[in-house]
Design a protein around this motif. Sequence first.
Motif, PDB file in Angstrom:
ATOM      1  N   ILE A 147      -3.319   8.275  -2.891  1.00 42.59           N
ATOM      2  CA  ILE A 147      -3.502   7.309  -3.994  1.00 42.59           C
ATOM      3  C   ILE A 147      -2.177   7.123  -4.744  1.00 42.59           C
ATOM      4  O   ILE A 147      -1.788   5.992  -5.041  1.00 42.59           O
ATOM      5  CB  ILE A 147      -4.590   7.814  -4.975  1.00 42.59           C
ATOM      6  N   ALA A 148      -1.500   8.224  -5.056  1.00 43.10           N
ATOM      7  CA  ALA A 148      -0.231   8.153  -5.787  1.00 43.10           C
ATOM      8  C   ALA A 148       0.783   7.326  -4.999  1.00 43.10           C
ATOM      9  O   ALA A 148       1.433   6.429  -5.548  1.00 43.10           O
ATOM     10  CB  ALA A 148       0.307   9.562  -6.064  1.00 43.10           C
ATOM     11  N   TRP A 149       0.916   7.618  -3.713  1.00 41.68           N
ATOM     12  CA  TRP A 149       1.888   6.890  -2.908  1.00 41.68           C
ATOM     13  C   TRP A 149       1.498   5.429  -2.744  1.00 41.68           C
ATOM     14  O   TRP A 149       2.355   4.553  -2.704  1.00 41.68           O
ATOM     15  CB  TRP A 149       2.077   7.578  -1.551  1.00 41.68           C
ATOM     16  N   GLY A 150       0.206   5.150  -2.684  1.00 46.02           N
ATOM     17  CA  GLY A 150      -0.252   3.761  -2.617  1.00 46.02           C
ATOM     18  C   GLY A 150       0.120   2.985  -3.870  1.00 46.02           C
ATOM     19  O   GLY A 150       0.604   1.861  -3.797  1.00 46.02           O
ATOM     20  N   LEU A 151      -0.088   3.610  -5.021  1.00 45.14           N
ATOM     21  CA  LEU A 151       0.255   2.960  -6.296  1.00 45.14           C
ATOM     22  C   LEU A 151       1.764   2.760  -6.429  1.00 45.14           C
ATOM     23  O   LEU A 151       2.218   1.707  -6.893  1.00 45.14           O
ATOM     24  CB  LEU A 151      -0.287   3.773  -7.468  1.00 45.14           C
ATOM     25  N   ILE A 152       2.523   3.758  -6.014  1.00 44.87           N
ATOM     26  CA  ILE A 152       3.988   3.632  -6.064  1.00 44.87           C
ATOM     27  C   ILE A 152       4.437   2.487  -5.151  1.00 44.87           C
ATOM     28  O   ILE A 152       5.297   1.680  -5.527  1.00 44.87           O
ATOM     29  CB  ILE A 152       4.664   4.961  -5.655  1.00 44.87           C
ATOM     30  N   SER A 153       3.850   2.403  -3.976  1.00 45.35           N
ATOM     31  CA  SER A 153       4.212   1.351  -3.019  1.00 45.35           C
ATOM     32  C   SER A 153       3.875  -0.034  -3.555  1.00 45.35           C
ATOM     33  O   SER A 153       4.647  -0.983  -3.396  1.00 45.35           O
ATOM     34  CB  SER A 153       3.512   1.592  -1.686  1.00 45.35           C
ATOM     35  N   ILE A 154       2.725  -0.159  -4.209  1.00 47.55           N
ATOM     36  CA  ILE A 154       2.339  -1.437  -4.811  1.00 47.55           C
ATOM     37  C   ILE A 154       3.306  -1.812  -5.931  1.00 47.55           C
ATOM     38  O   ILE A 154       3.718  -2.966  -6.059  1.00 47.55           O
ATOM     39  CB  ILE A 154       0.880  -1.393  -5.307  1.00 47.55           C
ATOM     40  N   TRP A 155       3.674  -0.824  -6.741  1.00 47.71           N
ATOM     41  CA  TRP A 155       4.636  -1.067  -7.823  1.00 47.71           C
ATOM     42  C   TRP A 155       5.982  -1.498  -7.251  1.00 47.71           C
ATOM     43  O   TRP A 155       6.622  -2.409  -7.777  1.00 47.71           O
ATOM     44  CB  TRP A 155       4.777   0.194  -8.687  1.00 47.71           C
ATOM     45  N   PHE A 156       6.416  -0.876  -6.164  1.00 50.13           N
ATOM     46  CA  PHE A 156       7.658  -1.231  -5.487  1.00 50.13           C
ATOM     47  C   PHE A 156       7.596  -2.685  -5.009  1.00 50.13           C
ATOM     48  O   PHE A 156       8.516  -3.482  -5.263  1.00 50.13           O
ATOM     49  CB  PHE A 156       7.886  -0.265  -4.323  1.00 50.13           C
ATOM     50  N   LEU A 157       6.521  -3.048  -4.349  1.00 50.36           N
ATOM     51  CA  LEU A 157       6.338  -4.420  -3.872  1.00 50.36           C
ATOM     52  C   LEU A 157       6.343  -5.407  -5.034  1.00 50.36           C
ATOM     53  O   LEU A 157       6.985  -6.459  -4.975  1.00 50.36           O
ATOM     54  CB  LEU A 157       5.046  -4.530  -3.067  1.00 50.36           C
TER      55      LEU A 157
END
Length: 124
Positions: free
Chosen positions: A97-107
């Motif tokens: 979940i954390a990495w998914g949220l970070i990835s979305i924020w990056f995008l």
Amino acid sequence: MTDPRTDDLELDSLRTVSWISYILHLIVAVAAVLPGGHVGVGLLLIALILDLVKQSDAEGTWLASHFRWRIRTVFWVGALYVLTFPLFFLFVFPGMIAWGLISIWFLYRIVLGMVRMNKELPVE
């Protein structure tokens, strides 16, 4: 006094470099959001090095904020991935979940920067 045509050519060159960097970031960001869509950090490192090398050339232009934006984004995303990596050892699901949220924020940051650059506006 500088020749305005030279200034225009330099700005066009910086704009081209900036678009190349944004596209490389976008490829990595989209791959990070898609399940199993990893392209590796190679493209991101190329984009980061490109930004670090050309950042000083952009000083004093509206593009300077875009170089800073991308550099800071990469460093923040990298730091957040490293900080949340231990979650995978403790609890796999929260790590995902954390990495998914970070990835979305990056995008989000990359797309926002691209939209602002397309309008020839600084980002920040």
